[in-house]
Design an enzyme around this catalytic site. Sequence first.
Site, PDB file in Angstrom:
ATOM      1  N   CYS A 185     -12.914   9.441 -11.918  1.00  0.00           N
ATOM      2  CA  CYS A 185     -13.480   8.367 -11.094  1.00  0.00           C
ATOM      3  C   CYS A 185     -14.901   8.695 -10.645  1.00  0.00           C
ATOM      4  O   CYS A 185     -15.647   7.816 -10.220  1.00  0.00           O
ATOM      5  CB  CYS A 185     -12.596   8.141  -9.883  1.00  0.00           C
ATOM      6  SG  CYS A 185     -10.845   8.202 -10.295  1.00  0.00           S
ATOM      7  N   ILE A 196      14.347   8.537 -23.571  1.00  0.00           N
ATOM      8  CA  ILE A 196      14.903   9.772 -24.147  1.00  0.00           C
ATOM      9  C   ILE A 196      15.132  10.789 -23.030  1.00  0.00           C
ATOM     10  O   ILE A 196      14.258  11.018 -22.195  1.00  0.00           O
ATOM     11  CB  ILE A 196      13.961  10.371 -25.213  1.00  0.00           C
ATOM     12  CG1 ILE A 196      13.792   9.365 -26.357  1.00  0.00           C
ATOM     13  CG2 ILE A 196      14.498  11.698 -25.733  1.00  0.00           C
ATOM     14  CD1 ILE A 196      12.929   9.869 -27.494  1.00  0.00           C
ATOM     15  N   ASP A 229      -1.540   6.250 -16.620  1.00  0.00           N
ATOM     16  CA  ASP A 229      -2.080   5.074 -17.304  1.00  0.00           C
ATOM     17  C   ASP A 229      -1.292   4.677 -18.550  1.00  0.00           C
ATOM     18  O   ASP A 229      -1.422   3.555 -19.029  1.00  0.00           O
ATOM     19  CB  ASP A 229      -3.533   5.344 -17.743  1.00  0.00           C
ATOM     20  CG  ASP A 229      -4.496   5.344 -16.585  1.00  0.00           C
ATOM     21  OD1 ASP A 229      -4.043   5.176 -15.425  1.00  0.00           O
ATOM     22  OD2 ASP A 229      -5.705   5.528 -16.821  1.00  0.00           O
ATOM     23  N   LYS A 266      -9.947  -9.516  18.332  1.00  0.00           N
ATOM     24  CA  LYS A 266      -9.100 -10.050  17.262  1.00  0.00           C
ATOM     25  C   LYS A 266      -9.701  -9.582  15.948  1.00  0.00           C
ATOM     26  O   LYS A 266     -10.751 -10.062  15.539  1.00  0.00           O
ATOM     27  CB  LYS A 266      -9.064 -11.577  17.316  1.00  0.00           C
ATOM     28  CG  LYS A 266      -8.412 -12.130  18.581  1.00  0.00           C
ATOM     29  CD  LYS A 266      -8.608 -13.639  18.671  1.00  0.00           C
ATOM     30  CE  LYS A 266      -8.020 -14.169  19.973  1.00  0.00           C
ATOM     31  NZ  LYS A 266      -8.486 -15.556  20.253  1.00  0.00           N
TER      32      LYS A 266
END
Lengths: 551, 551
Positions: B44, B280, B288, B438
């Site tokens: 990244c 299996i 990924d 808020k």
Amino acid sequence: MSKKVVIVGGVAGGASTAARLRRLDEQAEIIIFERDGYISFANCGLPYYVGETIVERENLILQTPEMMQNRFNIDARLHSEVVAVDGVQKKVTVKSADRGSYEETYDVLVLAPGAKPFIPPIAGVHSDKIYTLRNIPDADRIKAAVDQKRVHRAVVIGGGFIGVEMAENLCDRGIDVTLVEAAPHILMPFDDDMVTTAEKELEERGVRLILGDGVQGFAEQGAAETSEIEVALSSGTRLTAEMIILAIGVKPDVEFLKDSGLKFGPRGHLIVNEHMQTNIENIYAVGDAIQVIDFVNGSETAIPLAGPANKQGRIAADNICGIDSVFRGSQGTSIIKIFGLTGAVTGNNERTLRRLGIAYRVVHVHPNSHASYYPGASPIALKVIFDEKGKVLGAQAFGYDGVDKRIDVIATVIRMGGTVDDLKELELSYAPPYSSAKDPVNMAGFLAENLLASRTDLFVTSEIDQIDREKAVLLDVRSELEYETGHIPGSVLLPLEVLRQRLDELDPVKEYWVYCRVGFRGYLAERILKQRGFKAKNLSGGYSSYEIAQY
Amino acid sequence: MSKKVVIVGGVAGGASTAARLRRLDEQAEIIIFERDGYISFANCGLPYYVGETIVERENLILQTPEMMQNRFNIDARLHSEVVAVDGVQKKVTVKSADRGSYEETYDVLVLAPGAKPFIPPIAGVHSDKIYTLRNIPDADRIKAAVDQKRVHRAVVIGGGFIGVEMAENLCDRGIDVTLVEAAPHILMPFDDDMVTTAEKELEERGVRLILGDGVQGFAEQGAAETSEIEVALSSGTRLTAEMIILAIGVKPDVEFLKDSGLKFGPRGHLIVNEHMQTNIENIYAVGDAIQVIDFVNGSETAIPLAGPANKQGRIAADNICGIDSVFRGSQGTSIIKIFGLTGAVTGNNERTLRRLGIAYRVVHVHPNSHASYYPGASPIALKVIFDEKGKVLGAQAFGYDGVDKRIDVIATVIRMGGTVDDLKELELSYAPPYSSAKDPVNMAGFLAENLLASRTDLFVTSEIDQIDREKAVLLDVRSELEYETGHIPGSVLLPLEVLRQRLDELDPVKEYWVYCRVGFRGYLAERILKQRGFKAKNLSGGYSSYEIAQY
Ligand SMILES: Cc1cc2nc3c(=O)[nH]c(=O)nc-3n(C[C@H](O)[C@H](O)[C@H](O)COP(=O)(O)OP(=O)(O)OC[C@H]3O[C@@H](n4cnc5c(N)ncnc54)[C@H](O)[C@@H]3O)c2cc1C
Ligand SMILES: Cc1cc2nc3c(=O)[nH]c(=O)nc-3n(C[C@H](O)[C@H](O)[C@H](O)COP(=O)(O)OP(=O)(O)OC[C@H]3O[C@@H](n4cnc5c(N)ncnc54)[C@H](O)[C@@H]3O)c2cc1C
Ligand SMILES: CC(C)(COP(=O)(O)OP(=O)(O)OC[C@H]1O[C@@H](n2cnc3c(N)ncnc32)[C@H](O)[C@@H]1OP(=O)(O)O)[C@@H](O)C(=O)NCCC(=O)NCCS
Ligand SMILES: CC(C)(COP(=O)(O)OP(=O)(O)OC[C@H]1O[C@@H](n2cnc3c(N)ncnc32)[C@H](O)[C@@H]1OP(=O)(O)O)[C@@H](O)C(=O)NCCC(=O)NCCS
């Protein structure tokens, strides 16, 4: 028939009630009585206005009576103090600056008078060099004294949020500030093993701290204009300054209700139910003046904060209009900027849990605010408290970046009744500038899971003194360089990287109290030791937490 | 008896599995096979290394094989490609740079091969002027070309997260960048009415955007050293550059498994259960390369992100060691920095919900990142998607500050199965530098509640064209000045502040489609109109959302 709603107090709780009420009921007659000269102002911005971070005074005022009239058709009356409430006749008595004394009837009454600074009954407390800070006139007075360069030294009494904010802001104005706190530490919502980070920041920025020392009295000195005031502390220490900020807490501003028949809690707060209704029909109460349920432990408490006040106002309005909204209690989420540092807390701390006899576990982690390889990352000291079943009870954090985010995420988990397993699983946003693939909140969750599963056993700094050196060894598993730079007295160095090779140097009879810098390598060492048959535990938060707690 | 665990792939998923495994089982034999020259590196961070925000190359490498050996007693073998898996004989075939081809048996196999850049089969795609970015050697190649000043113009093909990050970072290096995206908009996880904010930011910073145009072919031009490459687009447009970054998506890197008997999903991902087990026995897969459950809608999907990969690794290790950990799916929380802007998303977007036929509602708000009276506040464009019962399904946000926090909080609510009522009630940390009493998240909750309770009806920008002007009036309730500065074509001005006085100018037969700047005043106007007997609805997000969607 349209109803007439009278609201006492026109700021956070009162104005919020009024605005929501109007949206729900266009017909209602709504009157706000406000004792002071302002409604709807930013109490929380006042310290920053004194400090000149907020430059424009008008920015502190969100709504004026004119705006309330035009936008909301609300009749907001300034300089109008409600001096009595008659819940039987459904009327209030108003003492108004321009209209004298008169009565006003109501169908519904909403009480939002807030809380006022507590002023202790000690000698000399009524000096005009002693200031409190609640509203705009208070801020004007303090700022005027500073602007006129009358203040070189200030003493802030009380290390709560407002006291610390004032210390910072006065310091920003070039004033020599001493902060006095009677308790052993400032900022009560934090535990002792965390809050020293804030104390360090204050001291490093030049604020002098006097902890564990109470004020005994004040004495004015010198001639009128240049005069000083002296503060005498219990310890005998005397401080001289031109300004005292008294910020030792607030109490409900409810004297005018004493003959109203309304019920009060043990500390003088109005008692309401989850609909914000008092014991008298058609009388609601919200904000700093009320008692609430502690969301985490269910006990009764008071949380004088703006978020709850605003939400309670909205809930009161809902119920007045027949909407069944409930307030499920406050968890005390709060945050403070201390110069560059941020401290934030949510839920219960150890002190509260101990007082209530609630069993809990604790973890400390120090992950970076974002990926360490991306510039600007800095560690967050994060403490999470949870019960035996993993339910999250509280969290505290200090750091220079990303503290608000982590506490808000944990506050959300607490609100949703979540556990440390939830912390662990949360899928939070990750790119290098913002976080790590395992967010600090995930990290705390992993560690907590390990603790509850007994994969790790933790000890905390305060237990170090109790080590029985006959039976236990304090083992530093950091590098030699780190050890030499500073270590816990009495500890023995054995770096993690060579631990497996040198296991034969250890004594299987002894218990190994392991530590590293933040706890990660200590945990790895603990896991190795345990699986090789040794008894071991790891210092929660490592040497970093030790240093914080020792400060 | 100690077990032997073989791990294919030594980065996010593989290294995480290995590390956790060692902590759980000190005895296990753990071998990591890594095809490339590095394990445990910061994928990244690669774009930022090219862009020189990350300066030190070594910072990209979190663990070397030596560190893995010393700290974890893990045998990490570089340049060792696993070319076949035999699930019956329980062995893998390895092609190693130094040891040639050999077999290695296992008790447990963990597959973490990741995904590789998708390379479309189009003419000229194998030019050495076309780069993809997955690992350190890729980044080295791109950076070398830039450092040697061979690149003046670059074309980035693909407007996904990696494409946009590369566009930014190449631009930061002074390169003239064109970004080509075949879809009508970049950054697929965002809806069209939000993502234009990102497109605007890119263009304002000098990145040229070509949307809705696909690549047909590449052709090299000029002499070797100074040579250029030409990109031909479907529209006929031709672009010339010295560098092409191909970033049109990734696909599972699983060719070596084709004869293994392992089951794959429709797009070639390994299928695992919630314990990360493949079909299996004793073969696990993470990262990924696997298919996961979409946490919000329960369908099968693939989310190639580092957070899930790391967590899946830990879960696989747990299960290998007998701890019953489960992966409950991915909600696709992701975030991107686009120069100064941040975009973040969690849960499902409208596109996904429409595709699956799931009914939903939407709100848009534009609250400030923190108290508007405290310096530095900037608006956050926040969209929340929820179902008829209020359950939160997704959220998207763009802004310059505080975006990550709000999306993480909403991601937490989604993870906990919460509703818009929870958003409304959340008690988040508030002091002026951090939020408002808020919080933006609360605001979105209030609005969503109003919508579900039919206290407000919303319309969105895309509906404006469908207004029947005979029956409906588009009403701008902002101030005259705001109206003159720009308004929606065909709208009529009637400022909120005078609405009550001028109601008689309105036609009770018509429907009023109201809008203001962000939706707040429009909502107030809508409430007035409705309660006075008019039909009204309000533009979600107001003119701000209109402008974003129109861009
Ligand atoms: C300096 C300061 C900083 C703060 N910082 C923060 C912060 O960062 N974060 C946070 O969450 N909270 C903060 N707070 C707390 C927050 O402001 C309060 O919790 C909130 O304002 C309480 O709302 P309220 O409506 O109950 O009371 P108030 O906002 O105090 O309003 C009550 C009003 O009622 C009026 N009144 C009282 N009695 C009468 C009467 N008899 N008749 C008529 N009017 C009357 C008062 O004059 C007052 O204006 C801060 C407070 C202060 C003082
Ligand atoms: C440029 C870039 C930027 C990114 N930015 C972000 C971001 O900001 N946020 C985010 O969440 N995610 C981001 N990602 C995605 C993230 O890196 C991946 O989701 C994550 O690395 C996946 O982990 P993994 O273990 O499945 O695969 P990988 O990390 O890719 O590791 C797989 C490894 O297996 C090796 N391998 C493959 N086949 C074999 C074989 N047959 N034998 C031996 N070894 C083999 C490969 O060489 C590779 O090293 C980014 C990815 C890239 C490329
Ligand atoms: C400002 C004040 C009057 C409240 O007014 P308000 O009208 O409720 O305004 P807010 O800005 O809080 O907006 C909330 C309302 O707008 C709505 N809203 C917000 N953004 C919206 C948007 N984009 N579209 C539609 N509606 C929106 C919300 O739904 C909510 O309405 P509701 O309660 O009917 O659901 C009151 O909070 C106050 O006086 N504050 C200052 C004092 C104070 O709080 N001090 C302490 C902190 S410093
Ligand atoms: C680094 C890497 C090897 C993982 O190693 P790891 O040992 O699991 O290390 P982390 O830093 O993730 O730490 C997590 C562990 O430390 C523990 N821990 C973290 N802080 C701790 C503390 N203060 N005290 C005690 N334990 C702590 C956690 O509980 C967890 O252990 P657990 O899984 O046994 O519960 C692997 O993630 C990797 O290779 N990453 C780079 C590649 C990558 O992820 N790329 C994509 C993103 S760029």
